[in-house]
Design a protein around this motif. Structure first.
Motif, PDB file in Angstrom:
ATOM      1  N   MET A 167       0.825  -1.200   0.000  1.00 46.53           N
ATOM      2  CA  MET A 167       0.000   0.000   0.000  1.00 46.53           C
ATOM      3  C   MET A 167       0.866   1.259   0.000  1.00 46.53           C
ATOM      4  N   SER A 168       1.936   1.246   0.777  1.00 42.23           N
ATOM      5  CA  SER A 168       2.781   2.441   0.887  1.00 42.23           C
ATOM      6  C   SER A 168       3.423   2.789  -0.446  1.00 42.23           C
ATOM      7  N   GLU A 169       3.983   1.795  -1.132  1.00 37.09           N
ATOM      8  CA  GLU A 169       4.665   2.104  -2.383  1.00 37.09           C
ATOM      9  C   GLU A 169       3.683   2.554  -3.457  1.00 37.09           C
ATOM     10  N   ILE A 170       2.508   1.956  -3.511  1.00 32.49           N
ATOM     11  CA  ILE A 170       1.527   2.357  -4.521  1.00 32.49           C
ATOM     12  C   ILE A 170       0.994   3.756  -4.221  1.00 32.49           C
ATOM     13  N   VAL A 171       0.741   4.058  -2.945  1.00 33.77           N
ATOM     14  CA  VAL A 171       0.274   5.406  -2.584  1.00 33.77           C
ATOM     15  C   VAL A 171       1.332   6.451  -2.920  1.00 33.77           C
ATOM     16  N   LEU A 172       2.595   6.185  -2.594  1.00 34.01           N
ATOM     17  CA  LEU A 172       3.661   7.148  -2.891  1.00 34.01           C
ATOM     18  C   LEU A 172       3.815   7.380  -4.392  1.00 34.01           C
ATOM     19  N   VAL A 173       3.837   6.314  -5.173  1.00 33.30           N
ATOM     20  CA  VAL A 173       3.957   6.465  -6.630  1.00 33.30           C
ATOM     21  C   VAL A 173       2.781   7.255  -7.182  1.00 33.30           C
ATOM     22  N   MET A 180       2.661  15.475 -10.730  1.00 43.36           N
ATOM     23  CA  MET A 180       3.220  15.720 -12.060  1.00 43.36           C
ATOM     24  C   MET A 180       2.155  15.689 -13.155  1.00 43.36           C
ATOM     25  N   LYS A 181       0.904  15.381 -12.769  1.00 39.03           N
ATOM     26  CA  LYS A 181      -0.211  15.231 -13.716  1.00 39.03           C
ATOM     27  C   LYS A 181       0.113  14.186 -14.783  1.00 39.03           C
ATOM     28  N   ARG A 182       0.677  13.087 -14.357  1.00 42.61           N
ATOM     29  CA  ARG A 182       1.037  11.985 -15.249  1.00 42.61           C
ATOM     30  C   ARG A 182       0.496  10.658 -14.699  1.00 42.61           C
ATOM     31  N   LEU A 183      -0.716  10.692 -14.207  1.00 37.08           N
ATOM     32  CA  LEU A 183      -1.294   9.506 -13.596  1.00 37.08           C
ATOM     33  C   LEU A 183      -1.902   8.625 -14.692  1.00 37.08           C
ATOM     34  N   GLU A 184      -1.077   7.777 -15.275  1.00 40.15           N
ATOM     35  CA  GLU A 184      -1.507   6.847 -16.308  1.00 40.15           C
ATOM     36  C   GLU A 184      -0.642   5.598 -16.257  1.00 40.15           C
ATOM     37  N   LEU A 189       3.824   2.275 -14.377  1.00 37.31           N
ATOM     38  CA  LEU A 189       4.750   1.156 -14.534  1.00 37.31           C
ATOM     39  C   LEU A 189       6.190   1.614 -14.313  1.00 37.31           C
ATOM     40  N   MET A 190       6.515   2.816 -14.802  1.00 38.59           N
ATOM     41  CA  MET A 190       7.858   3.349 -14.617  1.00 38.59           C
ATOM     42  C   MET A 190       8.151   3.552 -13.127  1.00 38.59           C
ATOM     43  N   GLY A 191       7.181   4.102 -12.387  1.00 32.27           N
ATOM     44  CA  GLY A 191       7.382   4.357 -10.954  1.00 32.27           C
ATOM     45  C   GLY A 191       7.573   3.084 -10.162  1.00 32.27           C
ATOM     46  N   VAL A 192       6.670   2.107 -10.346  1.00 34.59           N
ATOM     47  CA  VAL A 192       6.818   0.857  -9.590  1.00 34.59           C
ATOM     48  C   VAL A 192       8.037   0.082 -10.061  1.00 34.59           C
ATOM     49  N   GLY A 193       8.424   0.241 -11.336  1.00 33.14           N
ATOM     50  CA  GLY A 193       9.620  -0.424 -11.841  1.00 33.14           C
ATOM     51  C   GLY A 193      10.882   0.094 -11.175  1.00 33.14           C
TER      52      GLY A 193
END
Length: 832
Positions: A167-173, A180-184, A189-193
């Protein structure tokens, strides 16, 4: 000849052994096959009796409700449709207990769950490489980090830490991408990667060995549980019943789309708007809950939506918290309260079979999520004081995530603060330990829970959102009188609820409803308790004879059955013993007495009842209070008192009996159509609620024949609108006319479902309209309800000035007639 006969018998023996080893899988397959074949056969019988004509269906109309005309043959068929799956379930449980043996139940259940889930996933949707990585990388990363930082050998600890890290990593990403207005999907995938690569680079060594050890720990833990219940046949049946119910709900989550009101106009709608805008920032909405409420649970829903095909996995967030909440409760009982293993298993099974808990475990609501996080923070705080200081870290992170999930967590925080001060005064905890834990709570809240509060303050000047939204949900003028009224009303509903009783015996349910209503009125009059005095919530009022709150098998109305009344008695008992300076359970050390859980639960609900106005869905807000109180149920199984064995047996039998309708006869996700109780004593209606006037209960309506889970003629849109057939007609007409890629303006009321308008693949752009938007922007299509236009005359005038009705879509719940508008065509002026 003898050799051939011996070969035949050896082959037969091999086949029988295979069936014994896999009896659960075979039984579930037979359940599906039997249901499917019976529907096919009953359909043929129906055609032979009635020809090709279709049966009259119930429909909601503006002024009247039409009911189907029933014949004896139809009633007989419907009774068989109820009894057939019920008999199959009972036979399956009997075969499981008789042939497989109790030691194999858990292993076989996990096999069946895995096979059924894999089968459903393959048949229902495919996942491409990007979606697969978005789904798997965060879970792998969470496992690696939990393996590194979990200092105990307890697999429950590791599972809890894994979910907290996930939950923490997904919330932070999500928060970073939103800023950044890039929620797609690609950026997600880049953030969690990046997090995955960093965790594997730093802590990736020994993952294979950790998996092997965890497998051994899980197996040994299951063996201990099975050995604990080996001598108690009733408890073994209870365990098997809960496991079968869990397997069924795992299938249900994938097959049946979310279809309660909160999902369609709040939880999933806000996720669709986020993906549409590319951020979680402020936008105009006819439902401000989509913008202002804390959203950690919805962030997890968004993760499942972009990592699968829409909402197929959305219910698993609540289901994971449901499963892990059982582990947290077990930890509390075994490690903190030192309760025996058999009693601990019994209490965990009782919690896992409570009607409200079972029904909500397959939804996208957030009550189980926040209840799990709060209980985890409490248990790990207590274990941190006594055992290991590292638990303060996980307790703080859990509470920080909970504050970012539901605003009511603040009430729990106040209650916990009072209890911590009391523990400090009694020198049960050191000041530096509280400071370390408090610092972790603050840091976790700032990083993982404060986003929505800061955003509300920046945009409205109030951390909770616009003042009108706050006024809508709180008591208009809090006072002692309003608190007594709301608290007593909710305690009455908690005490008398018997969700699912009418499924077995409707006449008894009628008598019970009348008796409890009269008793409640008398008690309120004797103690001069006021009723309905807060006057700030317009959707419903409290009624003593409300059928919904006593019996309805619905995700938004169910309570906790007989356990609610038992817990109220235990609260009184524990507090009386505390006042007399006695210990509740003799086996529990002095500093670990159960009064802490009573005080926390009652503090939390007292504050909640003081500020939060009464509403028809208060049962879901009680879930955290009930969860905190569940350790008290150990007293029922641990303390010897007159008739104790009979009381325990009655409680277990009660929970098993009422687990069947709450699992398989959910009003919104029924296994099979039914219109009567199984004894056929009287007509109850599909919603299994008492017919009465609207003035006697909230939203009292009935539908006709339900749909079976295996019905081939119901697509996901039909299943979503199971109880709203006219809404379904509106959406189907809308889908036929409006292109999938179109940008559509909507003018809706608060409770109208806007999520289905986004389309099956969320390809439409939906824009809620106010007076400024409709003046400054042009739309090829606008969907507006007559009710919403009546409430906003300036918006109606602006719409009529520039748009004309293109198509009447139909009648939609809470919005009245809904119409599709197109821009007016202005013909150029001609000379002469």
């Amino acid at each position: 000849m003898k050799r051939r006969i011996s070969t035949i018998f050896s082959d037969m023996k091999f086949n029988l052994n295979f069936l014994k080893r896999n009896i659960l899988i075979v039984s579930v397959a037979l359940l599906f096959l039997g249901q499917y074949l019976y529907q096919a056969i009953s359909g043929k019988i129906y055609q032979m009796i009635y020809g090709n004509g279709s049966m009259i269906e119930n429909r909601f109309y503006e002024d009247q409700i039409m009911y189907p005309v029933q014949s004896p043959q139809q009633t007989y068929i419907e009774h068989l449709q109820v009894i057939t799956p019920t008999i199959l379930i009972v036979v399956m449980m009997g075969l499981l207990m008789r042939v497989a043996g109790t030691r194999k139940i858990i292993k076989m259940t996990l096999k069946a769950a895995g096979l059924l889930m894999g089968f459903n996933l393959l048949l229902t949707f495919y996942i491409d490489a990007r979606q697969f990585l978005i789904l798997v990388l965060p879970m792998t990363c969470a496992y690696v980090i939990a393996s590194k930082f979990c200092k105990t050998d307890d697999v429950i600890d590791k599972a809890n830490m894994m979910l907290i890290v996930l939950m923490s990593e997904i919330v932070l990403v999500t928060e970073v991408l939103s800023l950044m207005k890039r929620l797609e999907a690609n950026y997600f995938l880049m953030g969690v990667g990046i997090i995955f690569i960093g965790s594997m680079w730093r802590w990736g060594k020994g993952v294979g060995e950790a998996i092997r050890k965890d497998g051994e720990r899980i197996e040994s833990g299951c063996k201990r549980v099975m050995e604990a219940v080996e001598g108690n046949k009733l408890l073994k049946v209870f365990l098997a019943s809960v496991l079968i119910s869990m397997v069924w709900r795992m299938v249900l989550i994938v097959y049946w789309p979310p279809n309660n009101s909160d999902s369609m106009h709040y939880h999933l709608s806000r996720v669709a708007y986020w993906l549409q805008h590319g951020s979680m920032g402020y936008f105009y909405s006819h439902n401000m809950r989509q913008v202002c409420f804390p959203f950690n649970a919805e962030i997890m829903l968004m993760w499942t939506m972009i990592s699968s095909k829409l909402d197929y996995l959305c219910g698993y967030m609540q289901f994971m918290c449901y499963v892990l909440s059982a582990g947290v409760l077990y930890q509390c009982l075994r490690r903190y309260l030192k309760v025996g293993i058999e009693s601990s298993v019994a209490v965990v099974l009782v919690w896992s079979s409570l009607p409200a808990v079972v029904l909500e475990s397959t939804t996208t609501q957030n009550d189980l999520v926040v209840g799990y996080l709060i209980m985890l923070s409490l248990v790990y705080f207590l274990l941190g004081v006594r055992e290991n200081k590292q638990y303060f870290l996980w307790s703080g992170v859990g509470l920080g995530l909970a504050l970012g999930t539901k605003t009511l967590t603040i009430f729990y925080g106040v209650a916990l603060g009072v209890c911590v001060v009391g523990m400090l005064a009694r020198r049960e905890v050191l000041l530096k330990e509280v400071g370390r834990w408090g610092g972790m709570v603050f840091l976790s809240f700032f990083l993982l829970g404060s986003y929505s509060y800061i955003q509300n303050y920046v945009n409205t000047g109030n951390v909770f959102g616009p003042q009108e939204l706050v006024d809508y949900h709180q008591v208009s003028h809090p006072s002692l009188k309003t608190w007594i009224s709301i608290f007593s009303e909710n305690m009455f509903n908690l005490t008398v609820n018997q969700t699912g009783l009418q499924f077995y015996l409707s006449i008894l349910a009628d008598y019970y409803n009348d008796f409890t209503a009269r008793a409640g009125k008398s008690l309120f009059q004797i103690f001069h308790i006021p009723v309905n005095v807060q006057g700030s919530f317009e959707e419903g009022k409290f009624f003593f004879n409300n059928w919904n709150h006593k019996f309805r098998i619905h995700e938004s109305f169910a309570f906790f059955g007989i356990v609610g009344g038992i817990l109220i008695f235990l609260w009184i008992y524990v507090l009386s013993l505390e006042l007399r300076k006695k210990i509740v359970i003799s086996k529990i050390p002095k500093k670990q007495h159960a009064s802490l859980f009573v005080l926390l639960a009652l503090f939390y609900f007292t504050i909640c009842s003081y500020f939060k106005s009464w509403d028809p869905w208060f049962s879901r807000l009680m879930m955290t209070m009930i969860f905190i109180s569940m350790p008290l149920m150990a007293m029922v199984f641990e303390i010897k008192f007159p008739w104790s064995e009979y009381v325990r047996s009655f409680l277990i039998i009660y929970m098993i009996i009422f687990l069947i309708p709450t699992t398989f006869m959910n009003n919104l996700k029924p296994l099979t159509p039914y219109k009567d109780d199984i004894f056929g004593l009287r007509y109850l209606g599909y919603l299994t609620q008492q017919p009465s006037s609207l003035s006697e209960g909230w939203m009292d309506y009935r539908q006709g024949v339900g749909w079976s889970l295996m019905s081939a003629n119901q697509d996901r849109l039909g299943l979503r609108h199971l109880l709203r057939p006219q809404d379904e007609e509106c959406i189907r007409t809308f889908d036929r006319i409006v292109p999938r890629e179109e940008r559509v303006g909507i003018i809706f009321t608060f409770y109208q479902w806007d999520f289905p308008l986004f389309g099956p693949d969320l390809t439409r752009t939906i824009v809620p309209l106010n007076i400024n938007i409709i003046k400054n922007e042009k739309f090829n299509y606008i969907v507006a309800s007559d009710r919403a236009l009546e409430l906003n005359p300036p918006l109606k005038d602006s719409l009529m000035k520039n748009y004309v009705v293109e198509q009447y879509l139909g009648w939609m719940f809470s919005g009245g007639n809904v119409r599709l508008y197109r821009p007016k065509i202005h013909k150029p002026a001609t000379s002469g």
